[in-house]
Design a protein around this motif. Structure first.
Motif, PDB file in Angstrom:
ATOM      1  N   ASP A 184      12.680  28.437  13.817  1.00 49.30           N
ATOM      2  CA  ASP A 184      11.659  27.922  12.894  1.00 49.30           C
ATOM      3  C   ASP A 184      11.397  28.872  11.722  1.00 49.30           C
ATOM      4  OD1 ASP A 184       9.955  25.782  12.191  1.00 49.30           O
ATOM      5  OD2 ASP A 184       8.215  26.907  12.868  1.00 49.30           O
ATOM      6  N   ALA A 185      12.221  29.933  11.597  1.00 53.29           N
ATOM      7  CA  ALA A 185      12.028  30.882  10.501  1.00 53.29           C
ATOM      8  C   ALA A 185      12.491  30.266   9.180  1.00 53.29           C
ATOM      9  CB  ALA A 185      12.800  32.162  10.775  1.00 53.29           C
ATOM     10  N   LEU A 186      11.758  30.597   8.111  1.00 53.27           N
ATOM     11  CA  LEU A 186      12.083  30.114   6.771  1.00 53.27           C
ATOM     12  C   LEU A 186      12.364  31.285   5.848  1.00 53.27           C
ATOM     13  CD1 LEU A 186       9.415  27.329   6.198  1.00 53.27           C
ATOM     14  CD2 LEU A 186      11.846  27.012   5.798  1.00 53.27           C
ATOM     15  N   ALA A 187      13.323  31.094   4.955  1.00 51.33           N
ATOM     16  CA  ALA A 187      13.531  32.040   3.868  1.00 51.33           C
ATOM     17  C   ALA A 187      13.389  31.266   2.560  1.00 51.33           C
ATOM     18  CB  ALA A 187      14.910  32.680   3.961  1.00 51.33           C
ATOM     19  N   MET A 188      12.715  31.876   1.570  1.00 51.00           N
ATOM     20  CA  MET A 188      12.488  31.184   0.302  1.00 51.00           C
ATOM     21  C   MET A 188      12.721  32.144  -0.852  1.00 51.00           C
ATOM     22  SD  MET A 188       9.009  28.957   1.117  1.00 51.00           S
ATOM     23  CE  MET A 188       7.937  30.403   1.155  1.00 51.00           C
ATOM     24  N   ASP A 189      13.043  31.599  -2.018  1.00 52.37           N
ATOM     25  CA  ASP A 189      13.146  32.459  -3.183  1.00 52.37           C
ATOM     26  C   ASP A 189      11.740  32.777  -3.704  1.00 52.37           C
ATOM     27  OD1 ASP A 189      12.285  30.207  -4.545  1.00 52.37           O
ATOM     28  OD2 ASP A 189      14.152  29.888  -5.646  1.00 52.37           O
ATOM     29  N   ASP A 190      11.666  33.695  -4.666  1.00 48.64           N
ATOM     30  CA  ASP A 190      10.351  34.148  -5.143  1.00 48.64           C
ATOM     31  C   ASP A 190       9.504  33.015  -5.704  1.00 48.64           C
ATOM     32  OD1 ASP A 190      10.900  36.704  -4.389  1.00 48.64           O
ATOM     33  OD2 ASP A 190      11.478  37.416  -6.393  1.00 48.64           O
ATOM     34  N   HIS A 191      10.142  32.081  -6.397  1.00 49.44           N
ATOM     35  CA  HIS A 191       9.389  30.989  -7.007  1.00 49.44           C
ATOM     36  C   HIS A 191       8.813  30.041  -5.949  1.00 49.44           C
ATOM     37  CE1 HIS A 191      10.439  32.108 -11.108  1.00 49.44           C
ATOM     38  NE2 HIS A 191      11.679  32.289 -10.696  1.00 49.44           N
ATOM     39  N   ALA A 192       9.491  29.906  -4.820  1.00 52.34           N
ATOM     40  CA  ALA A 192       8.946  29.095  -3.736  1.00 52.34           C
ATOM     41  C   ALA A 192       7.701  29.754  -3.146  1.00 52.34           C
ATOM     42  CB  ALA A 192      10.003  28.875  -2.656  1.00 52.34           C
ATOM     43  N   TYR A 193       7.767  31.090  -2.975  1.00 55.59           N
ATOM     44  CA  TYR A 193       6.570  31.807  -2.506  1.00 55.59           C
ATOM     45  C   TYR A 193       5.400  31.575  -3.461  1.00 55.59           C
ATOM     46  CZ  TYR A 193       8.849  34.490   1.240  1.00 55.59           C
ATOM     47  OH  TYR A 193       9.479  34.871   2.401  1.00 55.59           O
ATOM     48  N   ASP A 194       5.684  31.660  -4.764  1.00 53.95           N
ATOM     49  CA  ASP A 194       4.611  31.454  -5.755  1.00 53.95           C
ATOM     50  C   ASP A 194       4.075  30.028  -5.686  1.00 53.95           C
ATOM     51  OD1 ASP A 194       5.118  34.040  -6.541  1.00 53.95           O
ATOM     52  OD2 ASP A 194       6.342  33.470  -8.275  1.00 53.95           O
ATOM     53  N   LEU A 195       4.974  29.081  -5.489  1.00 56.86           N
ATOM     54  CA  LEU A 195       4.571  27.680  -5.420  1.00 56.86           C
ATOM     55  C   LEU A 195       3.608  27.441  -4.262  1.00 56.86           C
ATOM     56  CD1 LEU A 195       4.983  24.768  -6.474  1.00 56.86           C
ATOM     57  CD2 LEU A 195       6.926  24.580  -4.909  1.00 56.86           C
ATOM     58  N   TRP A 196       3.844  28.091  -3.141  1.00 55.00           N
ATOM     59  CA  TRP A 196       3.019  27.914  -1.949  1.00 55.00           C
ATOM     60  C   TRP A 196       1.825  28.861  -1.901  1.00 55.00           C
ATOM     61  CZ3 TRP A 196       3.397  24.368   2.057  1.00 55.00           C
ATOM     62  CH2 TRP A 196       4.491  23.514   2.009  1.00 55.00           C
ATOM     63  N   GLY A 197       1.752  29.786  -2.855  1.00 56.52           N
ATOM     64  CA  GLY A 197       0.637  30.722  -2.866  1.00 56.52           C
ATOM     65  C   GLY A 197       0.715  31.761  -1.766  1.00 56.52           C
ATOM     66  N   ILE A 198       1.936  32.153  -1.411  1.00 51.18           N
ATOM     67  CA  ILE A 198       2.167  33.144  -0.348  1.00 51.18           C
ATOM     68  C   ILE A 198       2.789  34.389  -0.974  1.00 51.18           C
ATOM     69  CG2 ILE A 198       3.446  33.616   1.787  1.00 51.18           C
ATOM     70  CD1 ILE A 198       3.347  30.633   2.382  1.00 51.18           C
ATOM     71  N   PRO A 199       2.344  35.575  -0.575  1.00 57.35           N
ATOM     72  CA  PRO A 199       2.930  36.804  -1.138  1.00 57.35           C
ATOM     73  C   PRO A 199       4.449  36.835  -0.969  1.00 57.35           C
ATOM     74  CG  PRO A 199       0.953  37.327   0.117  1.00 57.35           C
ATOM     75  CD  PRO A 199       1.253  35.881   0.365  1.00 57.35           C
ATOM     76  N   ARG A 200       5.132  37.229  -2.028  1.00 56.02           N
ATOM     77  CA  ARG A 200       6.596  37.259  -1.995  1.00 56.02           C
ATOM     78  C   ARG A 200       7.109  38.185  -0.888  1.00 56.02           C
ATOM     79  NH1 ARG A 200       8.642  37.500  -8.333  1.00 56.02           N
ATOM     80  NH2 ARG A 200       7.639  35.548  -9.026  1.00 56.02           N
ATOM     81  N   GLY A 201       8.203  37.756  -0.244  1.00 56.85           N
ATOM     82  CA  GLY A 201       8.850  38.577   0.773  1.00 56.85           C
ATOM     83  C   GLY A 201       8.225  38.498   2.144  1.00 56.85           C
ATOM     84  N   THR A 202       7.127  37.750   2.283  1.00 55.68           N
ATOM     85  CA  THR A 202       6.464  37.635   3.579  1.00 55.68           C
ATOM     86  C   THR A 202       7.336  36.832   4.542  1.00 55.68           C
ATOM     87  OG1 THR A 202       4.314  37.635   2.467  1.00 55.68           O
ATOM     88  CG2 THR A 202       4.365  36.866   4.757  1.00 55.68           C
ATOM     89  N   ASP A 203       7.428  37.294   5.811  1.00 57.04           N
ATOM     90  CA  ASP A 203       8.138  36.517   6.824  1.00 57.04           C
ATOM     91  C   ASP A 203       7.315  35.272   7.144  1.00 57.04           C
ATOM     92  OD1 ASP A 203      10.187  38.357   6.998  1.00 57.04           O
ATOM     93  OD2 ASP A 203       9.258  39.477   8.640  1.00 57.04           O
ATOM     94  N   VAL A 204       7.903  34.104   7.000  1.00 56.06           N
ATOM     95  CA  VAL A 204       7.181  32.863   7.224  1.00 56.06           C
ATOM     96  C   VAL A 204       7.966  31.933   8.130  1.00 56.06           C
ATOM     97  CG1 VAL A 204       5.896  32.920   5.055  1.00 56.06           C
ATOM     98  CG2 VAL A 204       8.137  31.817   5.125  1.00 56.06           C
ATOM     99  N   LYS A 205       7.228  31.112   8.835  1.00 54.23           N
ATOM    100  CA  LYS A 205       7.803  30.022   9.597  1.00 54.23           C
ATOM    101  C   LYS A 205       7.188  28.722   9.078  1.00 54.23           C
ATOM    102  CE  LYS A 205       8.821  32.590  13.820  1.00 54.23           C
ATOM    103  NZ  LYS A 205       8.712  32.621  15.310  1.00 54.23           N
ATOM    104  N   PHE A 206       7.747  27.631   9.551  1.00 42.15           N
ATOM    105  CA  PHE A 206       7.239  26.354   9.073  1.00 42.15           C
ATOM    106  C   PHE A 206       5.756  26.198   9.375  1.00 42.15           C
ATOM    107  CE2 PHE A 206       6.299  21.828   9.641  1.00 42.15           C
ATOM    108  CZ  PHE A 206       6.636  21.370   8.385  1.00 42.15           C
ATOM    109  N   GLU A 207       5.307  26.722  10.516  1.00 45.26           N
ATOM    110  CA  GLU A 207       3.892  26.637  10.865  1.00 45.26           C
ATOM    111  C   GLU A 207       3.013  27.373   9.857  1.00 45.26           C
ATOM    112  OE1 GLU A 207       2.191  24.836  13.112  1.00 45.26           O
ATOM    113  OE2 GLU A 207       4.115  23.833  13.399  1.00 45.26           O
ATOM    114  N   ASP A 208       3.548  28.460   9.276  1.00 43.85           N
ATOM    115  CA  ASP A 208       2.779  29.186   8.259  1.00 43.85           C
ATOM    116  C   ASP A 208       2.581  28.328   7.012  1.00 43.85           C
ATOM    117  OD1 ASP A 208       2.628  31.566   9.831  1.00 43.85           O
ATOM    118  OD2 ASP A 208       4.696  32.015   9.283  1.00 43.85           O
ATOM    119  N   LEU A 209       3.622  27.590   6.630  1.00 42.36           N
ATOM    120  CA  LEU A 209       3.490  26.686   5.485  1.00 42.36           C
ATOM    121  C   LEU A 209       2.544  25.533   5.814  1.00 42.36           C
ATOM    122  CD1 LEU A 209       7.111  26.339   4.024  1.00 42.36           C
ATOM    123  CD2 LEU A 209       5.334  27.995   3.458  1.00 42.36           C
TER     124      LEU A 209
END
Length: 336
Positions: free
Chosen positions: A37-62
């Motif tokens: 369930d781990a997700l990797a995103m580019d910097d612009h995706a992090y910005d789009l979701w309002g999440i600090p860049r480089g943070t380890d995220v899973k779908f549940e976090d989104l």
């Protein structure tokens, strides 16, 4: 050194330049491990979701950012993407603080393009498109509602006019006049900048347009005066006021101040928290006397409209110098 198309070809295919094209299109990238369930995103995706860049995220976090009304639907849709044959697209809302955005998640189903249990796709901000769609839906709903109301009013006016006229010519003329008054009123129904977002008209504009045909009849030109404060009248109240003004003006033209060269008409208004008072004053016309009986269909139409739709009352003062009509309405109903 001369630059040629051949020499620029490698530059076109540089990965960083292709990434620039993706960024220019507003596309953000993600990859998803279907097992962890781990997700990797580019910097612009992090910005789009309002999440600090480089943070380890899973779908549940989104999911914590997805609008509560869309959350279960999006979870179910993502879990079902592997079974979808071909491309898929899921639109949903996310909340970034107090800001609402519409996101479109797109990718390939049926495990197409999967590498070591990792799926790939994109996020696109489609907020502008969704807002435009919602605006069109609201407009369509408003137009449908207004057309239904006007058809109901036209049907009622037809029935009333048929009972109050003796010939088909009289009926056609009076019905046309009533419907034309409604049409002139609805031409004014539009949002007023900086005052309201709902469909409305300014009271002064509404009265002026409705009375203009009577003021332009030869010797009557310039003898109708309108003096009212700046206030808005809602869509529903506009229709009712159009009918009332038309009936009063028609009666004045037949029997009152507008039936003679010396007659004048003044329409004034005062507004207070408890009521808006509109006063119709005729002068310089023939002597008037109180009406006998219960009044005609036009009078019944006015009284029914004032009491039922505007939650107000109407009083007639049959002064010898001319008819004075005082209309008091609920300010809240006037704005509807």
């Amino acid at each position: 050194m001369t630059t040629t198309a051949e020499s620029l070809k490698p530059l076109l295919w540089e990965p960083k330049n292709l990434v620039r094209a993706v960024e220019a299109a507003g596309v953000t990238l993600w990859s998803w491990n279907v097992d962890t369930d781990a997700l990797a995103m580019d910097d612009h995706a992090y910005d789009l979701w309002g999440i600090p860049r480089g943070t380890d995220v899973k779908f549940e976090d989104l999911s914590a950012h997805i609008h509560p009304a869309d959350r279960d639907r999006v979870r179910a849709a993502f879990n079902a993407t592997r079974a979808i044959v071909g491309a898929y697209e899921i639109d949903f809302r996310i909340m970034i603080g107090d800001e609402l955005k519409w996101i479109s998640a797109r990718g390939q189903g049926d495990d197409v393009g999967m590498v070591r249990r990792i799926m790939f796709g994109i996020f696109i901000d489609v907020t502008g498109r969704k807002q435009a769609e919602e605006g069109r839906e609201l407009l369509a709903g408003e137009m449908s509602h207004r057309v239904k109301n006007l058809l109901a009013i036209a049907s009622g006016l037809t029935a009333i006019t048929s009972r109050s006229t003796k010939t088909t010519e009289d009926m056609a003329r009076e019905l046309t006049q009533r419907l034309t008054a409604l049409g002139r009123a609805h031409d004014l129904v539009r949002p007023i900048a900086g005052q309201t977002e709902a469909a409305s008209a300014l009271l002064g504009d509404l009265l002026t347009v409705l009375l203009a045909p009577y003021d332009d009849l030869g010797a009557f030109s310039g003898r109708i005066r309108v003096s009212v404060p700046r206030m808005s009248v809602g869509d529903s109240a506009t229709t009712i006021l159009a009918l009332i003004v038309h009936e009063l003006a028609t009666n004045s033209l037949k029997y009152g101040a507008l039936s003679v060269d010396t007659g004048t008409l003044d329409v004034s208004c005062s507004a207070h928290d408890e009521a808006v008072t509109l006063v119709w004053t005729e002068s310089g016309g023939p002597k008037v006397s109180p009406r006998s009986g219960v009044g005609g269909y036009g009078s019944k139409l006015i009284e029914r409209s004032v009491a039922g739709h505007l939650r107000g009352k109407i009083d007639y003062n049959w002064a010898e110098s001319g008819l004075i009509v005082t209309l008091k309405v609920d300010p809240a109903r006037l704005a509807e």
